[in-house]
Write a protein that holds these residues in place. Structure first.
Motif, PDB file in Angstrom:
ATOM      1  N   ARG A 110       1.990   3.060  12.250  1.00 11.68           N
ATOM      2  CA  ARG A 110       1.784   1.835  11.471  1.00 11.68           C
ATOM      3  C   ARG A 110       2.777   0.744  11.837  1.00 11.68           C
ATOM      4  NH1 ARG A 110      -3.085   2.154   9.954  1.00 11.68           N
ATOM      5  NH2 ARG A 110      -2.594   0.130   9.090  1.00 11.68           N
ATOM      6  N   HIS A 111       4.057   1.127  12.083  1.00 10.73           N
ATOM      7  CA  HIS A 111       5.090   0.122  12.292  1.00 10.73           C
ATOM      8  C   HIS A 111       5.492  -0.008  13.754  1.00 10.73           C
ATOM      9  CE1 HIS A 111       6.084  -0.441   7.958  1.00 10.73           C
ATOM     10  NE2 HIS A 111       5.681   0.797   7.858  1.00 10.73           N
TER      11      HIS A 111
ATOM     12  N   VAL B  44       3.794   4.887   3.600  1.00 12.91           N
ATOM     13  CA  VAL B  44       4.440   5.957   4.360  1.00 12.91           C
ATOM     14  C   VAL B  44       5.957   5.815   4.307  1.00 12.91           C
ATOM     15  CG1 VAL B  44       2.612   6.736   5.860  1.00 12.91           C
ATOM     16  CG2 VAL B  44       3.778   4.629   6.414  1.00 12.91           C
ATOM     17  N   GLN B  45       6.435   4.572   4.373  1.00 10.26           N
ATOM     18  CA  GLN B  45       7.885   4.366   4.339  1.00 10.26           C
ATOM     19  C   GLN B  45       8.455   4.715   2.964  1.00 10.26           C
ATOM     20  OE1 GLN B  45       9.206   0.389   5.316  1.00 10.26           O
ATOM     21  NE2 GLN B  45      11.332   1.005   5.027  1.00 10.26           N
TER      22      GLN B  45
ATOM     23  N   ASP C  96       0.968   0.533   5.364  1.00  8.81           N
ATOM     24  CA  ASP C  96       2.274   0.474   6.038  1.00  8.81           C
ATOM     25  C   ASP C  96       3.423   0.852   5.119  1.00  8.81           C
ATOM     26  OD1 ASP C  96       0.814  -0.448   8.066  1.00  8.81           O
ATOM     27  OD2 ASP C  96       1.626  -2.486   8.084  1.00  8.81           O
ATOM     28  N   THR C  97       3.390   0.312   3.907  1.00  7.04           N
ATOM     29  CA  THR C  97       4.529   0.517   3.023  1.00  7.04           C
ATOM     30  C   THR C  97       4.504   1.897   2.387  1.00  7.04           C
ATOM     31  OG1 THR C  97       3.285  -0.553   1.279  1.00  7.04           O
ATOM     32  CG2 THR C  97       4.856  -1.911   2.477  1.00  7.04           C
TER      33      THR C  97
ATOM     34  N   ALA D 103       9.940  -3.372   5.279  1.00  6.22           N
ATOM     35  CA  ALA D 103       8.852  -3.761   4.371  1.00  6.22           C
ATOM     36  C   ALA D 103       9.234  -3.620   2.903  1.00  6.22           C
ATOM     37  CB  ALA D 103       7.613  -2.918   4.665  1.00  6.22           C
ATOM     38  N   LEU D 104      10.327  -2.915   2.620  1.00  2.00           N
ATOM     39  CA  LEU D 104      10.610  -2.580   1.221  1.00  2.00           C
ATOM     40  C   LEU D 104      11.919  -3.191   0.734  1.00  2.00           C
ATOM     41  CD1 LEU D 104       9.550   1.165   1.283  1.00  2.00           C
ATOM     42  CD2 LEU D 104       8.384  -0.669   0.107  1.00  2.00           C
TER      43      LEU D 104
ATOM     44  N   LEU E 139       4.896  12.202   8.038  1.00  4.30           N
ATOM     45  CA  LEU E 139       5.109  10.816   7.603  1.00  4.30           C
ATOM     46  C   LEU E 139       5.765   9.997   8.718  1.00  4.30           C
ATOM     47  CD1 LEU E 139       6.338  11.320   3.926  1.00  4.30           C
ATOM     48  CD2 LEU E 139       4.271  10.130   4.635  1.00  4.30           C
TER      49      LEU E 139
ATOM     50  N   GLN F 177       3.205   8.956  11.125  1.00  3.10           N
ATOM     51  CA  GLN F 177       2.395   7.894  10.555  1.00  3.10           C
ATOM     52  C   GLN F 177       3.162   6.559  10.558  1.00  3.10           C
ATOM     53  OE1 GLN F 177      -0.647   8.671  10.008  1.00  3.10           O
ATOM     54  NE2 GLN F 177      -1.311   6.677   9.260  1.00  3.10           N
ATOM     55  N   ILE F 178       4.488   6.618  10.323  1.00  4.00           N
ATOM     56  CA  ILE F 178       5.291   5.393  10.360  1.00  4.00           C
ATOM     57  C   ILE F 178       5.298   4.829  11.781  1.00  4.00           C
ATOM     58  CG2 ILE F 178       7.672   4.536  10.221  1.00  4.00           C
ATOM     59  CD1 ILE F 178       8.017   6.203   7.726  1.00  4.00           C
TER      60      ILE F 178
END
Lengths: 115, 611
Positions: free
Chosen positions: A101-102, B166-167, B163-164, A112-113, A94, A97-98
């Motif tokens: 993506r980021h 994975v986080q 994007d979100t 993002a959250l 993960l 992958q982060i």
């Protein structure tokens, strides 16, 4: 078993947690999680340890009445290690992958959250 | 002996079948066409559901005890590992099976292109949940907890290109794993002292011991993992992150049953192991405080969301708080109320998540502001959403309304007068949030809000999980309708609540559990409670919640038209609300800090009054 092993177990558990709380890098956080989990290994092994007792393997030379270290906690520790391997592998995947993506693995820059 | 016979083989088979089929699909999935994978997985889940039904019927005559590998106890002591299915455990296993079936059927047409590993993960998740509720061993509970966890992390991050996602998956995995390690530490302490891991063995070893600091610490540590899974404040931060990003059918499982299993874990361990040792008052106070706090924080955060799936996730947190408050009374009526509420909530919240999934796949967003009026062309879905929103607020005769009514009366009867106020307020707020979103999206009600708030997570960045659908498929509509009808039946069929009430009394009888599992004592099926039915007060409070929800939704929809004088009243609240929002930072380090604080607070709540 001296109290020393229990202190080490507690310290590892808490230091790992504090490490995640202060982490600036997700890979570092994942390693801290493993450190936290090592605390549980030390605790379990310390519980089963007996001074001067051999490993729990009975053969022709050791009578079934011999005092041995507790095999149950060793089995628990093995299970725990399997869990750790799974979770660590998943978390590292993960993290990769982060990064893709980021473009960062610093938790301070992932927003993002929020809310 | 009660632990022999056919009934005792149902529990291990119900855990083994999904594991086995998952392995088969993982090996052969690449060779099979999509429909065959779906068919095999669905048949396996139907089989598990059938086994759960048979097991539930068998538990009517008492707990079904299975000693794995026939390591049966001799003279009341055992080194074996047991599976103990009581009515509540078997009922929860059945709930998990039914929800997994709904999720699978919904996924048939929802995901156009998905590898067999999706079905594999869903089956493993089912095995984990079934094992967790049927296990009679605290270390096995930990193992199934971890199986459930690892699969849940993978399912959360399933859409790895998002994007979100994975986080969210990473936050979920770190917090849950850390919670599990604290649980394992607690289990280690118990084993060190009593040399046993089985719930019945531990229950017998602890009975009559004086409570001391180490026992309090062991209990609190064992509970940490379960409280994290249950999304109890301040262990709840992962929930909104994970449920906002997980594929929609998976959210149905997280929200409908997984979080409830956390509450189950706390209650199971307390009633079987610690019930005779730690004083009820101290534990009850701790659970009620955490429950009330969770309900309030969840409801407030829910009402503030515009991202549909985050809104539903916070609503789940709010309802878990209510479950914990009801079950925290530690008596028959409270546990009955919580269990009925869990069943009703699973249907309603599941349906709502699936409706949110249809919104995402049809309109490409889950943001209620930018979707204003976009759903006007839909015909069935708006009304289903409104019914589900009203049912979430407690509309009689839905199961949510009945669970809420029984819980309110249980809290009042135990002397907690604030109970009904909390339940009415929290269910009204969560219902209002859903009604407001449905009003905006499907009916275009109210003026379109100004899009100026940068702090909020908007639902526009959410990637589609599927190609755009021109219309809602029948296989997607069917589970939604079935879940709503199920939730209706739980409240409307009196036999359900009666059955749950005797299950709850059996569940709380820790001594009976030990006696039956270890000594083969005959079961005494408890009589159902008379309180487990609709009352005039219950209906009145439910109607009050529904009216309050409708009023709050209308207020939120048309707040721009309110006179300025009224709007200034809300201004002092804004800084408090902003602080609450900032606490939900999406930062995993913050979440760990809250977790440590939560452990200290929970231990203090349980331990300090006993000094």
């Amino acid at each position: 078993m001296s109290v020393y092993a229990y202190v080490v177990a507690g310290a590892l558990l808490l230091l790992g947690a504090i490490g995640i709380a202060r982490s600036r890098d997700l890979v570092h956080a994942v390693v801290c999680l493993s450190i936290s989990q090592s605390g549980t290994y030390v605790l379990l092994l310390a519980i089963g340890y007996q001074d001067g007792a051999p490993a729990p393997v009975f053969g022709s030379t050791s009578a079934p009445t011999t005092r041995v270290v507790d095999p149950v906690v060793q089995a628990l520790t093995l299970t725990d290690i399997v869990v750790s391997a799974t979770v660590t592998a998943l978390l590292l995947a993960l993290s990769i992958q982060i990064q893709k993506r980021h473009g960062t693995v610093d938790p301070d820059e992932l927003s993002a959250l929020e809310g | 002996m009660p632990w022999e016979g056919t009934a005792s083989s149902f529990a291990p088979v119900a855990i083994g079948v999904p594991l086995l089929v998952a392995c088969l699909l993982a090996a052969l999935g690449k060779l099979l066409p999509r429909w065959a994978v779906d068919a095999v997985a669905t048949v396996a889940v139907v089989g598990v559901v059938a086994l759960d039904v048979v097991l539930l019927r068998a538990t009517r005559a008492g707990r079904v005890v299975t000693w794995v590998g026939a390591w049966t106890p001799s003279r009341g002591s055992s080194v074996g590992i047991s599976l103990v299915a009581d009515r509540l455990g078997a009922g929860l296993a059945l709930l998990a099976g039914v929800l997994v079936l709904a999720a699978l059927v919904y996924s048939w047409r929802y995901f156009e292109d998905v590898g067999a590993h999706y079905q594999v993960l869903i089956l493993l998740f089912l095995a984990g949940m079934t094992g967790f509720v049927l296990s009679g061993d605290v270390f096995d509970m930990f193992v199934f907890f971890e199986l459930m966890g690892a699969v849940a992390y993978a399912l959360t991050g399933f859409l790895v290109e998002d994007d979100t996602a994975v986080q969210g998956a990473l936050n979920f995995a770190i917090i849950n794993s850390l919670g599990a390690y604290f649980t394992l530490t607690g289990i280690g302490i118990l084993y060190a002292r009593y040399g046993a891991l089985g719930l019945p063995q531990l229950g017998e070893a602890l009975a009559g011991q004086p409570p001391d600091a180490l026992l309090v610490i062991a209990f609190c540590l064992v509970c940490v993992g379960f409280l994290v899974k249950a999304a109890v404040v301040p262990f709840h931060f992962w929930t909104a992150d994970a449920e906002a990003v997980a594929p929609t059918p998976v959210c149905l499982l997280f929200s409908g049953v997984m979080v409830a299993l956390g509450v189950y874990g706390v209650d199971r361990v307390y009633s079987t192991v610690f019930g005779e040792v730690l004083p009820h008052d101290a534990v009850r106070r701790a659970l009620l405080v955490l429950g009330a706090l969770t309900a309030l924080v969840g409801a407030l955060m829910c009402f503030l969301q515009r991202h549909l799936k985050r809104l539903l996730a916070y609503s789940t947190i709010a309802h878990v708080g209510l479950f914990l408050a009801a079950a925290g009374t530690l008596d028959g009526p409270g546990t009955t109320g919580a269990a009925v509420y869990v069943l009703g909530h699973a249907g309603i919240k599941g349906a709502l998540f699936l409706i949110a999934g249809t919104v995402l796949s049809r309109y490409g967003s889950v943001d209620e502001v930018s979707l204003h009026g976009r759903g006007r062309d839909a015909r069935v879905m708006p009304w289903l959403a409104v019914v589900a929103g009203l049912a979430l607020a407690g509309l009689p005769p839905f199961g949510t309304g009945l669970g809420k009514a029984i819980s309110e009366e249980a809290l009042s009867a135990s002397g907690f007068r604030w109970g009904p106020v909390l339940f009415v307020l929290v269910s009204a707020l969560t219902g209002a949030a859903v009604l407001r979103a449905a009003g905006r999206i499907y009916f275009g009600l109210g003026p379109k809000p100004q899009d100026d708030d940068q702090d909020e997570a908007s639902g526009d960045e959410q990637d589609r999980e599927t190609p755009a659908l021109p219309r809602v498929r029948a296989t997607m509509l069917l589970p939604i309708a079935a879940l709503l009808i199920g939730a209706l039946a739980i409240g409307a069929v009196p036999a359900v609540a009666r059955g749950v009430s005797s299950a709850a009394r059996e569940f709380l009888d820790g001594q009976g559990y030990v006696q039956q599992a270890l000594h083969g004592a005959a079961a005494e099926p408890p009589a159902p409670l008379t309180e487990a039915a609709w009352t005039a007060t219950g209906v009145a409070l439910d109607v009050l919640s529904v009216l309050l929800a409708a009023g709050l939704a209308a207020l939120a929809l048309w707040k721009a038209q309110l006179p300025d004088r009224l709007r200034t009243v809300t201004r002092p609240m804004r800084s408090a609300v902003a602080a609450l929002r900032r606490a939900h930072s999406g930062h995993v380090g913050d979440y760990v800090a809250w977790l440590l604080l939560g452990i200290a607070a929970f231990t203090a709540l349980v331990g300090v009054p006993m000094i």
